[in-house]
Scaffold this active site. Structure first.
Site, mmCIF file in Angstrom:
data_model
loop_
_atom_site.group_PDB
_atom_site.id
_atom_site.type_symbol
_atom_site.label_atom_id
_atom_site.label_comp_id
_atom_site.label_asym_id
_atom_site.label_seq_id
_atom_site.Cartn_x
_atom_site.Cartn_y
_atom_site.Cartn_z
ATOM 1 N N ASP A 30 58.785 4.459 21.195
ATOM 2 C CA ASP A 30 57.875 6.111 20.535
ATOM 3 C C ASP A 30 57.650 5.034 19.391
ATOM 4 O O ASP A 30 58.131 5.071 18.554
ATOM 5 C CB ASP A 30 58.286 7.004 20.510
ATOM 6 C CG ASP A 30 57.513 8.234 20.155
ATOM 7 O OD1 ASP A 30 57.371 8.960 21.296
ATOM 8 O OD2 ASP A 30 57.061 8.245 19.531
ATOM 9 N N ASN A 87 57.270 17.521 27.809
ATOM 10 C CA ASN A 87 56.544 18.436 26.743
ATOM 11 C C ASN A 87 55.772 19.057 27.997
ATOM 12 O O ASN A 87 55.253 18.065 28.272
ATOM 13 C CB ASN A 87 56.269 18.262 25.577
ATOM 14 C CG ASN A 87 57.575 18.273 24.945
ATOM 15 O OD1 ASN A 87 58.404 18.405 25.319
ATOM 16 N ND2 ASN A 87 57.326 16.770 23.613
ATOM 17 N N HIS A 100 54.317 12.228 30.520
ATOM 18 C CA HIS A 100 55.434 11.399 30.026
ATOM 19 C C HIS A 100 57.125 11.941 29.349
ATOM 20 O O HIS A 100 57.122 12.802 29.409
ATOM 21 C CB HIS A 100 54.614 10.540 28.381
ATOM 22 C CG HIS A 100 54.618 11.640 27.575
ATOM 23 N ND1 HIS A 100 52.798 12.791 27.066
ATOM 24 C CD2 HIS A 100 55.444 12.611 26.083
ATOM 25 C CE1 HIS A 100 53.476 12.904 26.335
ATOM 26 N NE2 HIS A 100 54.116 12.999 25.539
ATOM 27 N N HIS A 102 60.372 11.959 27.854
ATOM 28 C CA HIS A 102 60.800 10.878 26.453
ATOM 29 C C HIS A 102 62.170 10.630 26.708
ATOM 30 O O HIS A 102 63.400 11.531 27.419
ATOM 31 C CB HIS A 102 60.871 12.323 25.269
ATOM 32 C CG HIS A 102 59.373 12.464 24.532
ATOM 33 N ND1 HIS A 102 59.416 12.023 23.774
ATOM 34 C CD2 HIS A 102 58.456 13.336 25.144
ATOM 35 C CE1 HIS A 102 57.857 12.709 23.082
ATOM 36 N NE2 HIS A 102 57.308 13.947 24.414
HETATM 37 P P1 AMP Z 1 54.380 14.645 23.200
HETATM 38 O O1 AMP Z 1 54.832 15.048 21.824
HETATM 39 O O2 AMP Z 1 55.803 15.027 24.673
HETATM 40 O O3 AMP Z 1 52.999 14.647 23.748
HETATM 41 O O4 AMP Z 1 54.587 13.333 22.662
HETATM 42 C C1 AMP Z 1 53.747 12.135 22.007
HETATM 43 C C2 AMP Z 1 54.794 10.751 21.747
HETATM 44 O O5 AMP Z 1 53.763 9.801 21.811
HETATM 45 C C3 AMP Z 1 54.999 11.484 19.947
HETATM 46 O O6 AMP Z 1 56.683 11.226 20.562
HETATM 47 C C4 AMP Z 1 54.512 9.960 19.816
HETATM 48 O O7 AMP Z 1 55.083 10.150 18.717
HETATM 49 C C5 AMP Z 1 54.403 9.628 20.830
HETATM 50 N N1 AMP Z 1 52.870 8.195 20.766
HETATM 51 C C6 AMP Z 1 51.587 8.225 20.102
HETATM 52 N N2 AMP Z 1 50.634 7.890 20.405
HETATM 53 C C7 AMP Z 1 51.893 6.350 20.877
HETATM 54 C C8 AMP Z 1 51.334 5.105 20.640
HETATM 55 N N3 AMP Z 1 50.226 4.446 20.504
HETATM 56 N N4 AMP Z 1 52.519 4.199 21.233
HETATM 57 C C9 AMP Z 1 53.580 4.471 21.452
HETATM 58 N N5 AMP Z 1 53.904 5.579 21.005
HETATM 59 C C10 AMP Z 1 53.258 7.115 21.032
#
Ligand code: AMP
Length: 116
Positions: A30, A87, A100, A102
């Site tokens: 992340d 989420n 996704h 986490h």
């Molecule tokens: P969510 O809030 O569950 O949709 O989580 C999305 C996650 O994607 C967040 O924890 C972000 O930090 C992560 N994220 C966004 N852009 C990127 C990226 N380019 N590479 C890796 N993680 C990312």
């Protein structure tokens, strides 16, 4: 089902710290870690949210969990433990509409259900 930044990672259009990849699933760090170890496991197939899962996706979701377990082992956090979070939609705090998982670990997450 529009493209998200995760499709760009899958297609190597933007860089990511890729930890695992096969035909169906990818894991990468992340970009904004909430714990010393924080990575995401995604299907390559574009499924926006948990709400969009169908019964035929069950093996794919199972594989995501098994990949989470394997990468957690590789990262050395398996024995101490870790947290898996998915989420869903606005109230769940979802910001990227590509399914996704986490995986958070490397420190105690005792504060409750939220990673904090
Ligand atoms: P969510 O809030 O569950 O949709 O989580 C999305 C996650 O994607 C967040 O924890 C972000 O930090 C992560 N994220 C966004 N852009 C990127 C990226 N380019 N590479 C890796 N993680 C990312």
């Amino acid at each position: 089902m529009s493209e998200t930044i995760f499709d760009k990672i899958i297609n190597r259009e933007i860089p990511a710290d890729i930890l695992y990849e096969d035909d169906e699933v990818m894991a990468f760090s992340d970009v904004n870690p909430q714990a010393p170890v924080h990575f995401l496991v995604i299907p390559k197939q574009r499924i926006p949210t948990v709400n969009d899962l169908q019964p035929e996706h069950a093996p794919l979701v199972g594989k995501m969990v098994l990949v989470a377990r394997q990468v957690a082992r590789d990262k050395g956090i398996a024995e101490d433990g870790y947290r898996l979070i998915m989420n869903c939609n606005r109230h769940g705090g979802q910001t990227i509409y590509h399914l996704h998982l986490h995986v958070l670990g490397g420190r105690p997450l005792h504060e409750g259900l939220l990673p904090g």
